[in-house]
Design a protein around this motif. Structure first.
Motif, PDB file in Angstrom:
ATOM      1  N   THR B 102       8.629 -45.450 -52.930  1.00  0.00           N
ATOM      2  CA  THR B 102       7.829 -44.246 -53.207  1.00  0.00           C
ATOM      3  C   THR B 102       7.463 -43.545 -51.902  1.00  0.00           C
ATOM      4  N   ALA B 103       7.056 -44.345 -50.917  1.00  0.00           N
ATOM      5  CA  ALA B 103       6.671 -43.766 -49.631  1.00  0.00           C
ATOM      6  C   ALA B 103       7.877 -43.109 -48.959  1.00  0.00           C
ATOM      7  N   TRP B 104       9.014 -43.776 -49.070  1.00  0.00           N
ATOM      8  CA  TRP B 104      10.225 -43.219 -48.460  1.00  0.00           C
ATOM      9  C   TRP B 104      10.565 -41.869 -49.096  1.00  0.00           C
ATOM     10  N   ARG B 106       8.638 -39.919 -50.579  1.00  0.00           N
ATOM     11  CA  ARG B 106       7.613 -38.921 -50.283  1.00  0.00           C
ATOM     12  C   ARG B 106       7.944 -38.182 -48.991  1.00  0.00           C
ATOM     13  N   TRP B 107       8.360 -38.957 -47.978  1.00  0.00           N
ATOM     14  CA  TRP B 107       8.590 -38.321 -46.682  1.00  0.00           C
ATOM     15  C   TRP B 107      10.030 -37.865 -46.511  1.00  0.00           C
ATOM     16  N   ALA B 108      10.955 -38.770 -46.779  1.00  0.00           N
ATOM     17  CA  ALA B 108      12.352 -38.439 -46.483  1.00  0.00           C
ATOM     18  C   ALA B 108      13.010 -37.677 -47.618  1.00  0.00           C
ATOM     19  N   PHE B 110      15.297 -36.872 -50.733  1.00  0.00           N
ATOM     20  CA  PHE B 110      16.569 -37.391 -51.204  1.00  0.00           C
ATOM     21  C   PHE B 110      17.664 -37.293 -50.141  1.00  0.00           C
ATOM     22  N   GLY B 113      16.683 -38.017 -44.142  1.00  0.00           N
ATOM     23  CA  GLY B 113      15.487 -37.875 -43.306  1.00  0.00           C
ATOM     24  C   GLY B 113      15.658 -36.801 -42.254  1.00  0.00           C
ATOM     25  N   LEU B 116      13.307 -33.870 -42.679  1.00  0.00           N
ATOM     26  CA  LEU B 116      11.943 -34.240 -42.288  1.00  0.00           C
ATOM     27  C   LEU B 116      11.799 -34.190 -40.776  1.00  0.00           C
ATOM     28  N   LEU B 174       3.447 -30.942 -42.657  1.00  0.00           N
ATOM     29  CA  LEU B 174       4.653 -31.319 -43.410  1.00  0.00           C
ATOM     30  C   LEU B 174       4.483 -31.044 -44.893  1.00  0.00           C
TER      31      LEU B 174
END
Lengths: 759, 178
Positions: B102-104, B106-108, B110, B113, B116, B174
């Motif tokens: 979930t955290a991945w 959220r930031w990265a 689909f 990365g 981001l 972000l």
């Protein structure tokens, strides 16, 4: 359970990593050639990942003596059409400067030879085992056939029975199947299998599931569907009037008590009964307790206090694990909305649709506000709170276990009649849990600039972008599975008319129409009136054939009420009215006096408990915070443990004892004891009847045997067995305290926790 | 079953096998970063990235779409990482995978990365010089809080606050860019 800190920590961890990469400028290396080389080498039988580590340490010891890579002669094509090629092997190195693969051809040759010999031996052993198994199966089939023919009349006795031999589903074979608990017609054969059969099919599934993606789909296809029996029994029943329904409830209860040799407590007089009914319905005493009961109930159920009280109870049930603060205005609005629904007499079956089917963000209607609040309270952290809430609120099943494993894999196998088991069978499979979780993919919660927790819905966006709503989960053996979104009965979500929307809305529609939701509502209303559910799906509640029989009888009553609730247009007021008019609420709430209790034999105590559990001794309405009683019990357990004479006693509370009549009997209280002491000794007294059930011990042993479960996870599993959601942190803290009292003995502590959850 | 999965199941076995080269090209950066974010050092991330793809290739993979494959690769990488750590008796991770996923996402999101990182660079440039320096020292040179405080001429507590504020500003920036 307490996922928020872990989630926050993971979020921080990922963010920090990207920050680090940006600041340090260290970008990912190109590992293409290295991976291709490793793959080719592996295909040639030259290296495995485990061997590589050993090789690396060897090579680091003497890099000067490193040998050249052997010549590759054969490799598996990466594509079926691709010709086999021998590729030059670059002398790649890891970022630490170590070679990826450095092998000695001679030692590799030796390893391959050994591997071939071992593989041959294993193959031979497997062939032998298969032959043995096949022979056993043939033997069993023969025995079964013999038994079948013994039961079917022989051709000489009755010539038409020749057909019976050819077609086993005749009257006599149906009797036999009925006796063995199997469905008698083809439509019933679709109903979920008994535990033993389920286990067997699971094994077959397991063998077929060689690869997670394939197997996940296979697993999805095998999600148990709502049995034809269950839907047939729920759908289209004859509509009875209120008096007939109450009479049938009373008849069921009378049969139940008679079967258990229970003598119910005395009936309340009219005024007392009216007062109790009024208190249960509205929380307020009756204004005119001498009036007739039916008008009194009608008046009470049409009042605002009734609507408020029952809306509060339902909202507390749905949002038992809410992440919204207590004073959040949205909670008040939600309660007000459902109070209004109850007051106006809207069908209560619409509640799941209102909670799940509206617009999560940006909607303006009351339903949208309800949906938004529901998701803001429960979404996020993988949506596990949401899945658990849907299970407990609308399907009346505890989904805590199946998040990690099929329910039958840990819970002791308990034979229960289908009438009791059918709602729970929808959620016995881990794949069903994750299909439900996949239905909520794309929904999350976050905190906005003002510090308010809000839900975020990206389902439509993901679907529009062609992103799959699949979820991945681990099996106990470490294999990965994939789950596609699916309804709890195994149907595709697109089959609902809300399919033009998103899976969440299809689920809302399905829940609004599901007979399972009707049965769940009956159970919940019953629990709100009497303090305990009519039918329990907790594994320990049917660990004997007698208990299973009791649960079956109660299941029949639940089914009757669910049918009538549906037939009466899901009228909550009427449902509550039938239940409060039943004989169970018209009995005196009696408890043995202190003197009776002290003088009672174990059998008498057990009889009292049985009468209480089967609604023969009146009712005590519970508050909406059900977990407070568990906390009280756990605190009492801790106080009991704090007494020096009890700390080391093996037989206290739920601990296994050599025999129930062992010498370690807790002291009886003296007349001058204070109330708190009495409670503790009361617990100890009850212990005389509560040696841990085999199912409890089996469960605890299973939890402790699992290497994947930490202490916290074990506690979560026990907490998950409670018929209601517990406050995570408090329960964990009490469990830790208990563990300290047990000097770190996890087994003893878990047994105590199970005991507390049971009481 | 979704239309995508229906389509996937009709793919013939031969067509469904992935070409390793293409698979690696598409996803290696994501897998490597994921492992680094999990806590693997660069060398371990190299090894486990390799093992992840080998693990995939040992079985016939049906590719549903890139997103599903990426998620699957992350789970395999996660499991390999945990297995490695457990062998070293260094960490016990239980149900961390879902939270991390979930955290991945959220930031990265689909992709791997890269988007981001581009946004992060942009947001980083908007920070004050002092905040940038503090973060450079902390994340670029692994400087201790004491060293950062000395370099900036502030107290240790001040350095901590400065970095917290800076990270908070980056996160906000972000979020606004999404």
């Amino acid at each position: 359970m307490s996922e928020a800190p872990e989630h926050e920590s993971a979020t921080e961890q990922v963010f920090d990593y990207f920050l680090k990469e940006m600041v340090s400028g260290q970008s990912p290396p190109d590992l293409s050639s290295r991976i291709a080389t490793a793959w080719l080498r592996e295909q040639a039988g030259l290296a495995t990942p485990t061997e590589r580590s050993a090789e690396r340490s060897d090579s680091s010891q003497s890099s000067s003596t490193r040998l050249a890579h052997p010549q590759l002669v054969r490799a598996r094509p990466l594509l079926a059409q691709q010709p086999v090629q021998a590729m030059p092997v670059p002398n790649d190195q890891t970022t630490t400067g170590e070679p990826i693969v450095a092998t000695s051809p001679q030692s590799r040759h030796g390893t391959s030879l050994r591997r071939n010999v071992i593989a041959t031996l294993l193959a031979l052993c497997a062939c032998g085992l298969l032959a043995l198994l096949s022979w056993r199966l043939v033997e069993q089939d023969l025995q079964l056939a013999q038994r079948l023919f013994e039961l079917v009349p022989s051709p000489s006795q009755n010539s038409p029975s020749n057909q019976a031999a050819a077609h086993p589903r005749t009257e006599s074979s149906e009797r036999m199947l009925a006796a063995s608990g199997q469905p008698a017609d083809a439509s019933e054969s679709a109903s979920p299998q008994p535990a033993g059969l389920a286990q067997a099919s699971e094994t077959i599934d397991g063998q077929a599931q060689s690869f997670p993606l394939d197997s996940g789909l296979a697993n999805n296809r095998s999600i148990p569907v709502v049995s034809a029996e269950s839907t047939a029994n729920i759908g289209d029943p004859p509509r009875l009037d209120s008096q007939q329904i109450v009479a049938q409830i009373d008849e069921h209860l009378a049969n139940l008590w008679q079967g258990l040799s229970i003598t119910p407590s005395k009936r309340l007089n009219h005024a007392e009964r009216a007062q109790r009914i009024s208190l249960v319905l509205t929380g307020q005493p009756a204004i005119d307790p001498d009036s007739d009961l039916e008008p009194l109930i009608s008046q009470a159920t049409n009042s605002l206090p009734f609507a408020r009280k029952w809306a509060d109870q339902f909202v507390a049930l749905w949002l038992a694990n809410s992440r919204l603060p207590e004073g959040d205005v949205r909670l008040q609005a939600l309660k007000k909305h459902f109070a209004s629904n109850i007051y106006d007499g809207r069908p209560w079956s619409a509640a799941p649709g209102e909670l799940l089917g509206g617009t999560i963000a940006g909607g303006s209607s009351e339903q949208d506000a309800a949906t938004s609040t529901f998701f803001s309270a429960l979404a996020g952290d993988g949506n596990h709170r949401m899945v658990a809430a849907i299970g407990s609120s609308f399907l009346d099943v505890n989904l805590s276990c199946v998040r990690c494993h099929d329910a039958s894999s840990t819970s002791p196998a308990i034979e229960q009649p289908a009438s009791v088991r059918w709602p729970a069978q929808m959620a016995e499979r881990q794949s069903a849990y994750w299909s439900l979780a996949a239905m909520l993919q794309g929904i999350d919660a976050r905190t906005d600039e003002e510090g308010t927790r809000v839900a975020v819905d990206r389902q439509a966006e993901l679907l529009a972008a062609g992103k799959p709503l699949t979820t991945y989960y681990d099996l106990l053996d470490g294999r990965l599975q994939v789950a596609e979104p699916g309804l709890p009965d195994g149907q595709a979500w697109q089959s609902m008319s809300a399919a033009s929307g998103v899976p969440r809305q299809a689920l809302a529609e399905w829940l609004s129409q599901s007979p399972a939701a009707d049965a769940a509502t009956v159970n919940q209303v019953w629990r709100m009136v009497f303090g305990q559910a009519l039918v329990s799906h907790a594994p320990w509640h049917a660990d004997s054939s007698r208990e299973a029989q009791v649960q079956a009888q109660r299941g029949e009553l639940q089914r009757l009420l669910a049918q009538q609730y549906r037939a009466h247009g899901h009228d909550l007021k009427q449902l509550v009215g039938w239940i409060v008019l039943s004989d169970a609420l018209g009995r005196q709430a009696t408890q043995p006096t202190r003197a009776q209790w002290l003088a009672a034999s174990a059998e008498q105590l057990q009889q009292w408990r049985r009468a209480k559990e089967n609604f023969a001794t009146g009712a005590k309405p519970i508050s909406s915070t059900a977990d407070s009683s568990l906390e009280k019990t756990l605190l009492a357990v801790l106080k009991w443990r704090e007494q020096p004479e009890n700390g080391s006693v093996e037989t206290t509370l739920a601990q296994p004892a050599p025999s129930p009549s062992s010498s370690a009997k807790p002291p009886r209280p003296s007349a001058g004891d204070v109330d708190q002491t009495e409670t503790i000794h009361e617990l100890a007294e009850r212990h005389q009847l509560d040696f841990p059930a085999a199912s409890d011990i089996a469960l605890v042993e299973h939890l402790l045997a699992s290497e994947r479960l930490s202490w916290k996870n074990c506690v979560e599993h026990v907490a998950g067995l409670a018929p209601y959601r517990l406050r995570d942190t408090r329960f964990q803290a009490l469990a830790d305290e208990l563990l300290r009292h047990h000097n770190g003995d996890a087994r003893a502590t878990l047994l105590d926790l199970l005991w507390a959850v049971r009481h | 079953m979704s239309p995508e999965s229906k389509e996937a199941t009709t793919v013939s076995p031969n067509d469904a096998e992935l070409e390793l080269h293409e698979l690696v090209q598409l996803h290696q950066v994501m897998v490597w970063r994921y492992l680094r974010a999990l806590g693997a050092d660069a060398a371990l991330a190299d090894d486990l990235t390799q093992d992840t793809f080998l693990e995939i290739m040992r079985r016939p993979l049906e590719q549903f779409n890139e997103t599903a494959t990426a998620a699957y690769l992350r789970r395999v990488a996660h499991n390999l990482f945990i297995s490695r750590r457990r062998r070293e008796s260094r960490m016990t991770v239980t149900q961390h995978a879902e939270q991390f996923e979930t955290a991945w996402l959220r930031w990265a999101g689909f992709d791997s990365g890269n988007e981001l990182l581009d946004s992060l660079k942009d947001c980083f440039a908007r920070l004050t010089h002092r905040a940038q320096l503090a973060l450079r020292l902390r994340f670029g040179e692994d400087a201790s809080r004491q060293a950062i405080a000395t370099a900036l001429g502030i107290t240790e507590h001040g350095a901590k606050n400065l970095m917290q504020r800076a990270k908070s500003q980056l996160r906000e920036c972000l979020e606004n860019k999404k």
